[in-house]
Scaffold this motif. Sequence first.
Motif, mmCIF file in Angstrom:
data_model
loop_
_atom_site.group_PDB
_atom_site.id
_atom_site.type_symbol
_atom_site.label_atom_id
_atom_site.label_comp_id
_atom_site.label_asym_id
_atom_site.label_seq_id
_atom_site.Cartn_x
_atom_site.Cartn_y
_atom_site.Cartn_z
ATOM 1 N N ILE A 140 0.832 -1.200 0.000
ATOM 2 C CA ILE A 140 0.000 0.000 0.000
ATOM 3 C C ILE A 140 0.865 1.248 0.000
ATOM 4 O O ILE A 140 0.605 2.198 -0.748
ATOM 5 C CB ILE A 140 -0.971 -0.022 1.208
ATOM 6 N N GLU A 141 1.921 1.244 0.787
ATOM 7 C CA GLU A 141 2.819 2.407 0.833
ATOM 8 C C GLU A 141 3.507 2.636 -0.518
ATOM 9 O O GLU A 141 3.663 3.776 -0.950
ATOM 10 C CB GLU A 141 3.857 2.243 1.947
ATOM 11 N N ALA A 142 3.916 1.570 -1.183
ATOM 12 C CA ALA A 142 4.544 1.712 -2.503
ATOM 13 C C ALA A 142 3.561 2.283 -3.517
ATOM 14 O O ALA A 142 3.893 3.194 -4.286
ATOM 15 C CB ALA A 142 5.091 0.365 -2.979
ATOM 16 N N TYR A 143 2.338 1.760 -3.516
ATOM 17 C CA TYR A 143 1.325 2.276 -4.433
ATOM 18 C C TYR A 143 1.008 3.746 -4.134
ATOM 19 O O TYR A 143 0.899 4.567 -5.049
ATOM 20 C CB TYR A 143 0.037 1.453 -4.351
ATOM 21 N N LYS A 144 0.884 4.071 -2.849
ATOM 22 C CA LYS A 144 0.601 5.456 -2.474
ATOM 23 C C LYS A 144 1.742 6.382 -2.894
ATOM 24 O O LYS A 144 1.496 7.502 -3.358
ATOM 25 C CB LYS A 144 0.389 5.573 -0.963
ATOM 26 N N LYS A 187 0.053 6.525 -16.327
ATOM 27 C CA LYS A 187 -0.719 5.279 -16.463
ATOM 28 C C LYS A 187 -0.423 4.309 -15.330
ATOM 29 O O LYS A 187 -1.305 3.568 -14.894
ATOM 30 C CB LYS A 187 -0.473 4.629 -17.825
ATOM 31 N N GLU A 188 0.811 4.318 -14.807
ATOM 32 C CA GLU A 188 1.148 3.432 -13.700
ATOM 33 C C GLU A 188 0.373 3.829 -12.439
ATOM 34 O O GLU A 188 -0.027 2.963 -11.656
ATOM 35 C CB GLU A 188 2.659 3.453 -13.423
ATOM 36 N N ALA A 189 0.157 5.135 -12.255
ATOM 37 C CA ALA A 189 -0.609 5.607 -11.099
ATOM 38 C C ALA A 189 -2.068 5.177 -11.205
ATOM 39 O O ALA A 189 -2.702 4.874 -10.193
ATOM 40 C CB ALA A 189 -0.507 7.117 -10.960
ATOM 41 N N LYS A 205 -8.931 4.021 0.685
ATOM 42 C CA LYS A 205 -9.629 5.181 0.136
ATOM 43 C C LYS A 205 -8.605 6.299 -0.075
ATOM 44 O O LYS A 205 -7.870 6.654 0.841
ATOM 45 C CB LYS A 205 -10.714 5.629 1.106
ATOM 46 N N LEU A 206 -8.566 6.823 -1.274
ATOM 47 C CA LEU A 206 -7.643 7.911 -1.587
ATOM 48 C C LEU A 206 -8.346 9.236 -1.473
ATOM 49 O O LEU A 206 -9.521 9.365 -1.844
ATOM 50 C CB LEU A 206 -7.092 7.757 -3.003
ATOM 51 N N GLU A 207 -7.622 10.217 -0.972
ATOM 52 C CA GLU A 207 -8.180 11.567 -0.903
ATOM 53 C C GLU A 207 -8.159 12.178 -2.285
ATOM 54 O O GLU A 207 -7.176 12.046 -3.023
ATOM 55 C CB GLU A 207 -7.352 12.435 0.040
#
Length: 86
Positions: free
Chosen positions: A50-54, A64-66, A79-81
């Motif tokens: 999760i930290e890597a993705y964030k 596109k990777e994001a 949940k993303l802000e």
Amino acid sequence: GKKAQDSVKAHAGDPDFKAAYDELAKAHERTTLLNKGNWLLKTNKKPEAIEAYKALVEAQPDCKEAVTAKAMLKKLGVKLEEPAKK
């Protein structure tokens, strides 16, 4: 290797080279963070994944990777802000 370092030094003053080099570095960072998140998830290290993705979403939110990282975070229940609207 040394040849790559010499090439970077030889073209360091060229603005087109610098722009291309910077974009390549960003692309490498995006791919690395996405792959890191995927690997961490596969090795049952969900919090680290999760930290890597964030980190990817925060560093380069429009690539596109994001988009893939955001989908993975959603799938993991994160949940993303939403960014503030201007």
